[in-house]
Write a protein that holds these residues in place. Sequence first.
Motif, PDB file in Angstrom:
ATOM      1  N   TRP A  87       0.791  -1.229   0.000  1.00  0.00           N
ATOM      2  CA  TRP A  87       0.000   0.000   0.000  1.00  0.00           C
ATOM      3  C   TRP A  87       0.828   1.287   0.000  1.00  0.00           C
ATOM      4  O   TRP A  87       0.280   2.378  -0.195  1.00  0.00           O
ATOM      5  CB  TRP A  87      -0.958   0.008   1.191  1.00  0.00           C
ATOM      6  N   GLY A  88       2.128   1.204   0.254  1.00  0.00           N
ATOM      7  CA  GLY A  88       3.010   2.347   0.082  1.00  0.00           C
ATOM      8  C   GLY A  88       3.014   3.398   1.170  1.00  0.00           C
ATOM      9  O   GLY A  88       3.726   4.405   1.046  1.00  0.00           O
ATOM     10  N   ARG A  89       2.274   3.207   2.227  1.00  0.00           N
ATOM     11  CA  ARG A  89       2.266   4.159   3.328  1.00  0.00           C
ATOM     12  C   ARG A  89       1.684   3.493   4.580  1.00  0.00           C
ATOM     13  O   ARG A  89       1.022   2.449   4.497  1.00  0.00           O
ATOM     14  CB  ARG A  89       1.491   5.432   2.981  1.00  0.00           C
ATOM     15  N   ILE A  90       1.927   4.106   5.726  1.00  0.00           N
ATOM     16  CA  ILE A  90       1.324   3.671   6.987  1.00  0.00           C
ATOM     17  C   ILE A  90       0.941   4.928   7.746  1.00  0.00           C
ATOM     18  O   ILE A  90       1.797   5.741   8.092  1.00  0.00           O
ATOM     19  CB  ILE A  90       2.295   2.816   7.833  1.00  0.00           C
ATOM     20  N   ASP A  91      -0.342   5.116   7.964  1.00  0.00           N
ATOM     21  CA  ASP A  91      -0.848   6.326   8.608  1.00  0.00           C
ATOM     22  C   ASP A  91      -1.168   6.129  10.082  1.00  0.00           C
ATOM     23  O   ASP A  91      -1.085   7.075  10.867  1.00  0.00           O
ATOM     24  CB  ASP A  91      -2.123   6.794   7.886  1.00  0.00           C
ATOM     25  N   ILE A  92      -1.558   4.908  10.438  1.00  0.00           N
ATOM     26  CA  ILE A  92      -2.082   4.647  11.778  1.00  0.00           C
ATOM     27  C   ILE A  92      -1.448   3.380  12.334  1.00  0.00           C
ATOM     28  O   ILE A  92      -1.363   2.357  11.643  1.00  0.00           O
ATOM     29  CB  ILE A  92      -3.620   4.471  11.732  1.00  0.00           C
ATOM     30  N   LEU A  93      -0.994   3.464  13.573  1.00  0.00           N
ATOM     31  CA  LEU A  93      -0.525   2.280  14.298  1.00  0.00           C
ATOM     32  C   LEU A  93      -1.290   2.197  15.610  1.00  0.00           C
ATOM     33  O   LEU A  93      -1.254   3.132  16.416  1.00  0.00           O
ATOM     34  CB  LEU A  93       0.976   2.362  14.582  1.00  0.00           C
ATOM     35  N   VAL A  94      -1.951   1.076  15.815  1.00  0.00           N
ATOM     36  CA  VAL A  94      -2.656   0.826  17.067  1.00  0.00           C
ATOM     37  C   VAL A  94      -1.919  -0.294  17.791  1.00  0.00           C
ATOM     38  O   VAL A  94      -1.971  -1.461  17.393  1.00  0.00           O
ATOM     39  CB  VAL A  94      -4.123   0.433  16.826  1.00  0.00           C
ATOM     40  N   ASN A  95      -1.204   0.062  18.843  1.00  0.00           N
ATOM     41  CA  ASN A  95      -0.472  -0.914  19.659  1.00  0.00           C
ATOM     42  C   ASN A  95      -1.430  -1.524  20.674  1.00  0.00           C
ATOM     43  O   ASN A  95      -1.650  -0.976  21.752  1.00  0.00           O
ATOM     44  CB  ASN A  95       0.694  -0.222  20.373  1.00  0.00           C
ATOM     45  N   ASN A  96      -1.998  -2.653  20.314  1.00  0.00           N
ATOM     46  CA  ASN A  96      -3.034  -3.270  21.134  1.00  0.00           C
ATOM     47  C   ASN A  96      -2.638  -4.636  21.694  1.00  0.00           C
ATOM     48  O   ASN A  96      -3.189  -5.075  22.704  1.00  0.00           O
ATOM     49  CB  ASN A  96      -4.312  -3.415  20.300  1.00  0.00           C
ATOM     50  N   ALA A  97      -1.673  -5.312  21.083  1.00  0.00           N
ATOM     51  CA  ALA A  97      -1.324  -6.678  21.475  1.00  0.00           C
ATOM     52  C   ALA A  97      -0.923  -6.746  22.946  1.00  0.00           C
ATOM     53  O   ALA A  97      -0.201  -5.877  23.442  1.00  0.00           O
ATOM     54  CB  ALA A  97      -0.188  -7.199  20.602  1.00  0.00           C
ATOM     55  N   GLY A  98      -1.380  -7.785  23.617  1.00  0.00           N
ATOM     56  CA  GLY A  98      -1.038  -7.912  25.031  1.00  0.00           C
ATOM     57  C   GLY A  98      -1.346  -9.290  25.580  1.00  0.00           C
ATOM     58  O   GLY A  98      -2.080 -10.072  24.975  1.00  0.00           O
ATOM     59  N   ILE A  99      -0.756  -9.576  26.729  1.00  0.00           N
ATOM     60  CA  ILE A  99      -0.999 -10.828  27.435  1.00  0.00           C
ATOM     61  C   ILE A  99      -1.090 -10.537  28.933  1.00  0.00           C
ATOM     62  O   ILE A  99      -0.691  -9.464  29.386  1.00  0.00           O
ATOM     63  CB  ILE A  99       0.116 -11.864  27.202  1.00  0.00           C
ATOM     64  N   LEU A 100      -1.594 -11.497  29.673  1.00  0.00           N
ATOM     65  CA  LEU A 100      -1.620 -11.421  31.135  1.00  0.00           C
ATOM     66  C   LEU A 100      -0.892 -12.612  31.729  1.00  0.00           C
ATOM     67  O   LEU A 100      -0.969 -13.724  31.201  1.00  0.00           O
ATOM     68  CB  LEU A 100      -3.059 -11.405  31.654  1.00  0.00           C
ATOM     69  N   ARG A 101      -0.184 -12.376  32.799  1.00  0.00           N
ATOM     70  CA  ARG A 101       0.409 -13.432  33.620  1.00  0.00           C
ATOM     71  C   ARG A 101       0.246 -12.993  35.071  1.00  0.00           C
ATOM     72  O   ARG A 101       1.174 -12.663  35.767  1.00  0.00           O
ATOM     73  CB  ARG A 101       1.894 -13.640  33.280  1.00  0.00           C
ATOM     74  N   ASP A 102      -1.016 -12.989  35.539  1.00  0.00           N
ATOM     75  CA  ASP A 102      -1.343 -12.425  36.843  1.00  0.00           C
ATOM     76  C   ASP A 102      -0.930 -13.337  37.996  1.00  0.00           C
ATOM     77  O   ASP A 102      -1.165 -14.548  37.967  1.00  0.00           O
ATOM     78  CB  ASP A 102      -2.845 -12.160  36.942  1.00  0.00           C
ATOM     79  N   LYS A 103      -0.330 -12.721  38.999  1.00  0.00           N
ATOM     80  CA  LYS A 103       0.019 -13.403  40.245  1.00  0.00           C
ATOM     81  C   LYS A 103       0.564 -12.338  41.193  1.00  0.00           C
ATOM     82  O   LYS A 103       1.175 -11.378  40.745  1.00  0.00           O
ATOM     83  CB  LYS A 103       1.075 -14.490  40.001  1.00  0.00           C
ATOM     84  N   SER A 104       0.345 -12.500  42.478  1.00  0.00           N
ATOM     85  CA  SER A 104       0.898 -11.531  43.421  1.00  0.00           C
ATOM     86  C   SER A 104       2.414 -11.494  43.256  1.00  0.00           C
ATOM     87  O   SER A 104       3.046 -12.505  42.936  1.00  0.00           O
ATOM     88  CB  SER A 104       0.523 -11.885  44.857  1.00  0.00           C
ATOM     89  N   PHE A 105       3.017 -10.338  43.472  1.00  0.00           N
ATOM     90  CA  PHE A 105       4.425 -10.163  43.148  1.00  0.00           C
ATOM     91  C   PHE A 105       5.322 -11.136  43.909  1.00  0.00           C
ATOM     92  O   PHE A 105       6.314 -11.640  43.378  1.00  0.00           O
ATOM     93  CB  PHE A 105       4.856  -8.722  43.417  1.00  0.00           C
ATOM     94  N   GLY A 106       4.969 -11.414  45.157  1.00  0.00           N
ATOM     95  CA  GLY A 106       5.784 -12.330  45.947  1.00  0.00           C
ATOM     96  C   GLY A 106       5.826 -13.734  45.370  1.00  0.00           C
ATOM     97  O   GLY A 106       6.800 -14.466  45.574  1.00  0.00           O
ATOM     98  N   LYS A 107       4.784 -14.111  44.638  1.00  0.00           N
ATOM     99  CA  LYS A 107       4.715 -15.454  44.055  1.00  0.00           C
ATOM    100  C   LYS A 107       5.054 -15.464  42.568  1.00  0.00           C
ATOM    101  O   LYS A 107       5.109 -16.527  41.943  1.00  0.00           O
ATOM    102  CB  LYS A 107       3.309 -16.028  44.262  1.00  0.00           C
ATOM    103  N   MET A 108       5.262 -14.302  41.998  1.00  0.00           N
ATOM    104  CA  MET A 108       5.477 -14.198  40.557  1.00  0.00           C
ATOM    105  C   MET A 108       6.901 -14.589  40.174  1.00  0.00           C
ATOM    106  O   MET A 108       7.863 -14.147  40.800  1.00  0.00           O
ATOM    107  CB  MET A 108       5.207 -12.761  40.096  1.00  0.00           C
ATOM    108  N   GLU A 109       7.025 -15.426  39.155  1.00  0.00           N
ATOM    109  CA  GLU A 109       8.343 -15.737  38.596  1.00  0.00           C
ATOM    110  C   GLU A 109       8.799 -14.553  37.758  1.00  0.00           C
ATOM    111  O   GLU A 109       8.008 -13.942  37.041  1.00  0.00           O
ATOM    112  CB  GLU A 109       8.264 -16.984  37.708  1.00  0.00           C
TER     113      GLU A 109
END
Length: 306
Positions: A87-109
């Motif tokens: 397409w020869g151009r890029i006008d818009i970038l939406v940085n949406n990609a993400g993941i979760l690895r939820d755990k309390s910090f004391g137990k988090m690797e």
Amino acid sequence: MSINYEGQVAIVTGAGMGLGRSHALGLASRGAKVVVNDLGQNGQNSEAALAVVAEIKAAGGEAFAHHANVADMDQVQDMVAQTMAKWGRIDILVNNAGILRDKSFGKMEMSDFELVIQVHLIGTANCTKAVWDIMKEQQYGRIVMTTSSSGLYGNFGQANYGAAKMAVAGFMNTLCIEGHKYDIKVNCLSPTANTAMTENLIPDQRILDLMTPESVTAGLLALVSKEAPNRIILATGAGGYARAIVYETAGIYLPPEQQTPENVLANMDAISDPSEQIELQGGWMQTDKFVAKAAKALGVDLSPKQ
């Protein structure tokens, strides 16, 4: 005023489902050509990304899928190169990609801490870096970082996610300054919606029914329009829209003989007084404020030398 993206090209990361899918469909419905990025396997596009592309094409739009892992710069550069070739151009970038690895910090690797940082922060930086010079050369660009209330305000079990999401807001603060003269506007979206990332966190279906991805996408579409603001953290969810702002209080001045930790604690109420707080537009403004207070108290003339 009617917002459309005719003739514009958009990349949406993490667009196979949830908010990313909604963003991609919303952009395409208003005329944008869309790259639907979603993490594939073994160099192949995900079925989810291909389904979104098919949906866009069925509605008369233009789109293609790309499987890049945003945390891998080589894959991101391949995505951008394919976009430019097509397409020869890029006008818009939406940085949406993400993941979760939820755990309390004391137990988090720490591996889970690093993984979330890699995807949310480094992934956002990779994609932004890959399009930055393109947008500078064409003298136009709209970039959105996806932040979160977990970063802005904190949330139990999300030290990794919160750190990454606050970091992308800091990333925005500098890029909106550096991109200004090139008409590159950079903003943050702070969403809450019923997606795969939240369905296990909110058990009440009545609440989830209110939290539509489409209501968040309305805010996203505003942030990537030609008329977009710059340096906004737009909070969105369930049809609500608000702006999150970092303020700094006026603070106090302590003369050298009183600059002790005891006096800092003793004056914490005055330091915290919000009555004259302001939104700073750059780190230098904080320095100017403190130096001006000291100069006034000490009778130092800081007026420009003739």
